[in-house]
Structures are given as structure tokens and as C-alpha cells.
Write an enzyme that holds these catalytic residues in place. Structure first.
Site, PDB file in Angstrom:
ATOM      1  CG  ASP A  17      30.995  34.863  37.399  1.00 35.98           C
ATOM      2  OD1 ASP A  17      31.269  34.410  36.209  1.00 35.98           O
ATOM      3  OD2 ASP A  17      32.136  34.777  38.109  1.00 35.98           O
ATOM      4  CB  SER A  18      28.888  35.542  31.812  1.00 38.21           C
ATOM      5  OG  SER A  18      27.911  35.089  31.996  1.00 38.21           O
ATOM      6  CG  ASP A  78      28.270  31.695  38.408  1.00 40.63           C
ATOM      7  OD1 ASP A  78      28.886  30.938  38.974  1.00 40.63           O
ATOM      8  OD2 ASP A  78      28.978  32.149  37.405  1.00 40.63           O
ATOM      9  CD  GLU A 116      34.442  28.874  30.849  1.00 38.96           C
ATOM     10  OE1 GLU A 116      33.723  28.838  32.058  1.00 38.96           O
ATOM     11  OE2 GLU A 116      34.548  30.181  30.317  1.00 38.96           O
TER      12      GLU A 116
HETATM   13  O1  KIV Z   1      29.065  33.052  34.250  1.00 46.37           O
HETATM   14  C1  KIV Z   1      29.089  32.155  33.445  1.00 46.37           C
HETATM   15  O2  KIV Z   1      28.123  32.451  32.411  1.00 46.37           O
HETATM   16  C2  KIV Z   1      29.484  30.910  33.594  1.00 46.37           C
HETATM   17  C3  KIV Z   1      29.000  29.840  32.297  1.00 46.37           C
HETATM   18  C4  KIV Z   1      29.785  30.359  31.183  1.00 46.37           C
HETATM   19  C5  KIV Z   1      29.299  28.373  32.716  1.00 46.37           C
HETATM   20  O3  KIV Z   1      30.181  30.476  34.639  1.00 46.37           O
END
Ligand code: KIV
Length: 287
Positions: A51-52, A90, A189
Site C-alpha cells: 500500500d506504499s 497488501d 518494520e
Molecule cells: O506497503 C509496503 O510497501 C509495505 C512494505 C514496506 C513492507 O508494507
């Protein structure tokens, strides 16, 4: 570009689980067909459509604003580029927290529509019932504890977690509850290396660290951070392996200036009529 030499088949969630204590796992985020293709060709064990995406692709200031439909759309595009790695979707903010049923419904969409073969969700023991039901429904789940960016409102920002012995014990309790619920891997994290080491030793599933030191069973980083494509905010745990943003800017600026000064397109990038057709055109125009 050639495939990773050791990989001849699609990596599954049980393969990831079986890697615990045997080999380190490499995970990378990706958000579309080209990034999925490159991450897979580079030999990643897992490709996470994180979700980044909200920040590095959609330009939001945090991860809270990306919608479920946007996540599914990008997961589907990413999965088209991935041949061997395990594609992990995610679960975005607000798409699973409300109930066990919502969590099963949302994660089913990632597999059925998005082409993912596992999902990840943020949160501790409160989400054990959700994970249990998802696993029972046939959905492999990765947990995510420590800094959980979907909780920045309650955490007070992007802050390191597990900074005291008590906090580490609480993280271990969360980890064990998620393991008991059925996760096959666990993202850790933004925590001190000692916290990640203690959790990694306490759980039978692989831990995947990001800003959690070298003791986790694997590592994950954000594609745009690794390649130098996102300059707005770079956490200090990121290692930038290339400066593609700078290279892209130089290339785009050169294009714009060549268009303006008339040097693009040159003869090399231009197609002409045959002599006969050119002559015919000339005659028709001058009739
Ligand atoms: O959304 C994301 O990129 C993440 C990772 C950094 C683990 O959850």
C-alpha cells in the site's frame, strides 16, 4: 534478461515457510507490469504490491488514502509481469478491520481478481480471528508488526517501535498470536535489530525485515526507494542501489530540449516515401 538460475518453478507460500532457517528471503515491492517484471527477473522470492503505492505511485502523503479497487487494479497489472515470485497483495486501510467477513471478502478479491497468491495485513493479536478465517478460506497470509503505517494516526507518525524490553515482549506476544492464527511469514518494520532478532528466534515462520536490522530471515524494501525514484521522503534504513530518478530527469530534459531546437526527430528516426510515391504525391499536389 535471464531468469534467476536457481528458480525453475513458481514460488508458493509453503515454499516461503519452508525456507525458515535454510536461506535468506528477498522481497521487493512492485506496483505495475514493468516493475513486477523487473523484480521477478532480478530473482525476488516475493513481490509485494504494497500500500506504499499510495505514496510512491499515487502521490498521497501517507498510505491511508489508497482504495481497495486501486490496489486490486495494480495487483493485477503486477501479477502479469511476475512468472516465478510469490505475488503478495497488501490489504489497504479500511478494507479488513471492520470484521472477519470483510477481511475474507477483501482478501479473496486479491486472489480472484488481482492474481495474488497471498495477502499481507498490518496489525497484532487483534487480527488473529481475521487471519484464522482467511487461512481457512484458502488465503495464505503474511502478518506485519512494528511500525504499521496504517496506524500513523494512533502511533503519532512514522515512528520506530519496540524500543524497550517491555515493548519487545509485547511484539513477541503479537507475533505468536499471528503465528497461531496461521500466518506463513511476518514483516517486521522499523524496530531495533535486537527486537527483530528476539521475534525471529521466537517464531517458526520467516520474518521479513524493513528497518529491522540484519537478523530477520529476509528483507523487503520499496522499489522506488531502491532505485532512487522517490525523493520526497527516504527513511534512513533505505539503501539506494541506483539513481534512476536523476537519469530519467536528464533523459526527459534532453528530449524536451531536442524537440524545441528541432534536432529530434533526426533522419535516423524518420521514415520517407519511396521515390516513386514522393513523385506521385508531388504531381497530385501540383495538379
Ligand atoms: O506497503 C509496503 O510497501 C509495505 C512494505 C514496506 C513492507 O508494507
Amino acid at each position: 534478461m535471464s531468469q534467476h538460475p536457481e528458480r525453475t518453478k513458481k514460488i508458493t507460500a509453503p515454499d516461503i515457510l519452508a525456507a525458515k532457517g535454510k536461506r535468506k528471503l528477498a522481497m521487493m515491492t512492485a506496483y505495475d507490469y514493468p516493475s513486477g517484471l523487473l523484480a521477478d527477473q532480478a530473482g525476488m522470492d516475493m513481490v509485494l504490491v504494497g500500500d506504499s503505492l499510495a505514496m510512491v505511485v499515487l502521490g498521497h502523503m501517507d498510505t491511508l488514502s489508497v482504495t481497495l479497487d486501486e490496489m486490486i487494479h495494480h495487483t493485477r497489472a503486477t501479477a502479469r509481469g511476475v512468472t516465478n515470485a510469490l505475488v503478495v497483495g497488501d490489504l489497504p486501510f479500511g478494507s479488513y478491520q471492520a470484521s472477519v467477513e470483510q477481511a475474507v471478502r477483501t482478501s479473496s478479491r486479491f486472489l480472484a481478481e488481482g492474481g495474488a497468491r497471498a495477502v499481507k495485513l498490518e496489525g497484532g493479536s487483534a487480527f488473529a480471528p481475521h487471519i484464522r478465517a482467511m487461512v481457512q478460506a484458502g488465503i495464505p497470509v503474511i502478518g506485519h508488526i512494528g511500525l504499521t503505517p496504517q496506524h500513523i494516526a494512533t502511533l503519532g507518525g512514522f515512528r520506530y517501535q519496540g524500543k524497550t524490553a517491555e515493548a519487545i515482549l509485547a511484539l513477541i506476544d503479537d507475533a505468536l498470536a499471528l503465528v497461531e492464527a496461521g500466518i506463513f511469514a511476518l514483516v517486521l518494520e522499523a524496530m531495533p535489530a535486537e527486537a527483530a532478532k528476539a521475534i525471529t528466534e521466537a517464531v517458526p515462520v520467516p520474518t521479513i525485515g524493513i528497518g529491522a536490522g540484519p537478523e530477520a530471515d529476509g528483507q523487503v524494501l520499496v522499489y522506488h526507494d531502491v532505485l532512487g525514484l522517490f525523493e520526497r521522503f527516504t527513511p534512513r534504513f533505505v539503501k539506494q542501489y541506483a539513481a534512476l530518478g536523476e537519469a530519467a530527469l536528464a533523459a526527459l530534459s534532453a528530449y524536451a530540449s531536442e524537440v524545441r531546437n528541432g534536432s529530434f526527430p533526426s533522419e535516423e528516426h524518420t521514415t520517407h516515401l519511396s521515390k516513386e510515391e514522393a513523385e506521385k504525391l508531388h504531381q497530385l499536389q501540383n495538379r
